[in-house]
Enzyme design. Sequence first.
Site, PDB file in Angstrom:
ATOM      1  N   LEU A 184      71.209  51.994  35.734  1.00 31.94           N
ATOM      2  CA  LEU A 184      71.710  52.997  34.614  1.00 31.94           C
ATOM      3  C   LEU A 184      71.137  54.128  34.528  1.00 31.94           C
ATOM      4  CD1 LEU A 184      73.986  53.398  32.563  1.00 31.94           C
ATOM      5  CD2 LEU A 184      72.164  52.881  30.981  1.00 31.94           C
ATOM      6  N   ILE A 185      71.847  55.288  34.999  1.00 32.93           N
ATOM      7  CA  ILE A 185      71.186  56.850  34.762  1.00 32.93           C
ATOM      8  C   ILE A 185      71.917  57.438  33.811  1.00 32.93           C
ATOM      9  CG2 ILE A 185      70.450  58.815  36.005  1.00 32.93           C
ATOM     10  CD1 ILE A 185      70.735  57.015  38.684  1.00 32.93           C
ATOM     11  N   GLY A 202      72.952  61.070  32.214  1.00 30.94           N
ATOM     12  CA  GLY A 202      72.767  62.687  32.507  1.00 30.94           C
ATOM     13  C   GLY A 202      73.019  62.912  34.137  1.00 30.94           C
ATOM     14  N   SER A 252      75.099  64.721  35.508  1.00 35.15           N
ATOM     15  CA  SER A 252      76.333  65.763  35.925  1.00 35.15           C
ATOM     16  C   SER A 252      75.700  66.703  36.706  1.00 35.15           C
ATOM     17  CB  SER A 252      76.706  66.616  34.521  1.00 35.15           C
ATOM     18  OG  SER A 252      75.652  67.082  33.854  1.00 35.15           O
ATOM     19  N   GLY A 278      71.617  68.230  38.507  1.00 38.67           N
ATOM     20  CA  GLY A 278      69.852  68.190  38.936  1.00 38.67           C
ATOM     21  C   GLY A 278      69.575  66.966  39.158  1.00 38.67           C
ATOM     22  N   GLY A 284      69.440  64.041  37.711  1.00 38.89           N
ATOM     23  CA  GLY A 284      70.422  62.786  37.572  1.00 38.89           C
ATOM     24  C   GLY A 284      71.213  62.546  38.576  1.00 38.89           C
ATOM     25  N   SER A 331      58.288  65.684  31.694  1.00 40.67           N
ATOM     26  CA  SER A 331      57.999  67.059  32.334  1.00 40.67           C
ATOM     27  C   SER A 331      56.460  67.503  32.400  1.00 40.67           C
ATOM     28  CB  SER A 331      58.646  68.273  31.408  1.00 40.67           C
ATOM     29  OG  SER A 331      58.165  69.391  31.862  1.00 40.67           O
ATOM     30  N   TYR A 364      60.765  72.282  23.212  1.00 44.42           N
ATOM     31  CA  TYR A 364      61.133  71.494  24.474  1.00 44.42           C
ATOM     32  C   TYR A 364      59.521  70.670  24.520  1.00 44.42           C
ATOM     33  CZ  TYR A 364      61.646  69.889  29.174  1.00 44.42           C
ATOM     34  OH  TYR A 364      62.016  69.286  30.258  1.00 44.42           O
TER      35      TYR A 364
END
Length: 293
Positions: A6-7, A9, A11, A13, A15, A138, A151
Amino acid sequence: MSQAILITGVSGGFGRLTAITLLSQGHRVVGTLRDPNGRNTAHEQRLRAAGATIVELDVTNDQSVEAGIEKAFQALGGRIDVVINNAGLGVHGIQECFTSQDWQRLFDINVFGVARINRATLPAMHQQKSGLLIHVSSLLGRIVMPFYGPYNASKWALEALAENYRVELAPVGIDSVIVEPGGYNTEFANNLMHPSDTSRSASYGDFAQQPEAALKGFISMVAATPAQDPQRVADAIANLVAMPAGQRPFRTAVDFMGMGAAIAPYNQQLETMHRNLYSGMGMAALLERNINL
């Protein structure tokens, strides 16, 4: 061996690239995104054509997560071996100018969204006595850079979340790991959240122009570094999936602009500190499902 993955996001980049990479390796993949019949229709169609099952899911909504995970289980034959927490939102601007509502929106995606996904999938992993949670963090979850304040905070929180999953899930055979990408030229930079309270910037004088200038400079720097290919992040994630359980590095930095190399000693020192601390408390075994970097 094919795994059920399962991944969140997918849509764009990392993912989308990760989904396509794992499909090419023979894995079964369910990808989640919002609005698959609207603004994300093209992404949905492309991923379906590659062999993925697409499920509509909003990580900020409990009911949406529960319904989406149930559909994912059905599509994957009643099990999920790997969860890749990739859905996330970036920000850019002077920290003071972000409102409390801005902070809540960001943390609801980057932190609470991960907790929702993990809570929805972990019961099945407990029954299987196996599983892998991959948290896409990140390098800004390790260091602080100006104009990324909220962030930074959300990714530091995500790292702590993953750290605790690591030790608490070790006795039941579930791995929790972190991937720390640097800056890449993806759609991520086009969807940054900017501060809602622009009036606050007036008190900063000319310095208020620095965030925009810094962002343009960083985008140019990334574009001028061919090695900073987002496919390399997808490959790093796929490599973690392929590794034997209990032998995966806890942190994997993926950066080819120098910052990743600078972070490596920091990560190693923290690993050593944790091992010394846990050994002194008689809990060293909880860290043994993950090897050092």
